[in-house]
Write an enzyme that holds these catalytic residues in place. Structure first.
Site: not given
Ligand code: RRO
Length: 314
Positions: A71, A129, A189, A215
């Site tokens: 987050g 995100c 990705i 993963g």
């Molecule tokens: O911080 C996250 O939860 C997070 C980010 Br910003 C992202 O770009 N990708 C992800 O899997 N987690």
């Protein structure tokens, strides 16, 4: 090698948010700088305002994968510039700063401020995100992505990398829109949307509800998307998704990536970047020496359909 005009000693980056170089320096001291695992370092994504991130639990393991719902906890732009940037600037490799805005105005403020700093070699725009509440993911839509890139393009002479989401109906259309709007590179990705239930009952396991899967579980999906995107755009592609070995990295280069990034594997082994780099170098040396041994014409003529001569097999 060179990526968007920036010299790199090799093609191995980290995926944003998967390696805390400041904490690693505290743990390993200057040994980290002497044997730094990556050829460029990508920061955890920052936002304009500080954020606490999602409530725990934030991680769930799946077969060959990890779901995160972190987050975006971060110090915000001012905290990052004052406290983290000077430490990241001491790393022995070029620095990429990852930024995310909840609006184009926010993104523009971030890019303008980060681009002013000479320590920053490139800027990554995280439009992908999966773990923020608004549900707004700019990178799911080509037109939204183009508008974001167009807005920030004039604000920075630094190369702009656009981090793509796999949760788009056509990632190659988003990549093409980013290129058209002035992006210098795309990376992909980010994580695939995922969900886990508490095995003891009581609903969703992750404090944030849903999360993002990474993963080896996502590697084949990532490879297909990197291949599709590299076939569509002329700008360099940074490929990632479950890379755990030199052989995996080579697959992404074969799919058309110029560089690759290591993410989840660094949680298992913080030195994975170096191991993968040396495995990749050994495989490339082997390929090059095979390339010098051109098969005799009669061998080529015996090739039929799916059954190449055995000396082509590996
Ligand atoms: O911080 C996250 O939860 C997070 C980010 Br910003 C992202 O770009 N990708 C992800 O899997 N987690």
């Amino acid at each position: 090698m060179e990526l968007c005009g920036v010299q790199l000693r090799g093609p191995i980056l980290n995926g944003s948010g998967t390696f805390d170089a400041i904490a690693a320096r505290r743990t390993f001291g200057d040994a980290l700088l002497e044997r730094f695992p990556f050829d460029a370092f990508v920061s955890k994504t920052i936002t304009l305002a500080p954020r606490e991130g999602n409530p725990p639990p934030r991680l769930w393991e799946t077969p060959a994968g990890l779901i995160n719902s972190i987050g975006l906890p971060n110090k915000g732009l001012d905290g990052f510039l004052a406290e983290d940037l000077p430490q990241l600037a001491e790393l022995p490799v070029p620095l990429v700063v990852s930024v995310m805005g909840f609006s184009r105005d926010e993104l523009a403020k971030l890019v303008a401020a980060v681009a002013e700093r000479p320590e920053v070699a490139m800027i990554e725009l995280n439009v992908s995100c999966p773990n923020v509440e608004t549900g707004l993911v700019m990178g799911a839509d080509p037109a939204e992505t183009a508008r974001a890139v167009e807005r920030v393009r004039p604000l920075s002479e630094r190369p702009l990398i656009v981090k793509l989401t796999p949760n788009a109906s056509e990632p190659e259309a988003v990549a093409a829109a980013a290129q058209e709007a002035g992006a210098d590179s795309v990376s992909l990705i980010n994580t695939l949307k995922g969900l886990a239930f508490d095995p003891d009952g009581g609903g969703h396991w992750l404090g944030g509800g849903t999360g993002g899967l990474s993963g080896p579980a996502v590697r084949a999906v990532a490879l297909q998307q990197v291949h599709a995107v590299a076939g569509r755009v002329a700008i360099p592609v940074i490929g990632m998704g479950g890379i755990s070995s030199g052989s995996d990295a080579l697959d992404f280069l074969r799919a058309g990536a110029t560089a690759v990034a290591i993410g989840t594997e660094s949680f298992r082994d913080p030195a994975a970047g170096r191991r993968i780099a040396s495995e990749l170098a050994a495989l490339e040396a082997r390929e090059a020496s095979k390339g010098n041994l051109a098969p005799p014409p009669e061998a080529r003529m015996t090739q039929t359909g799916d059954s190449p001569p055995t000396f082509f097999r590996r």
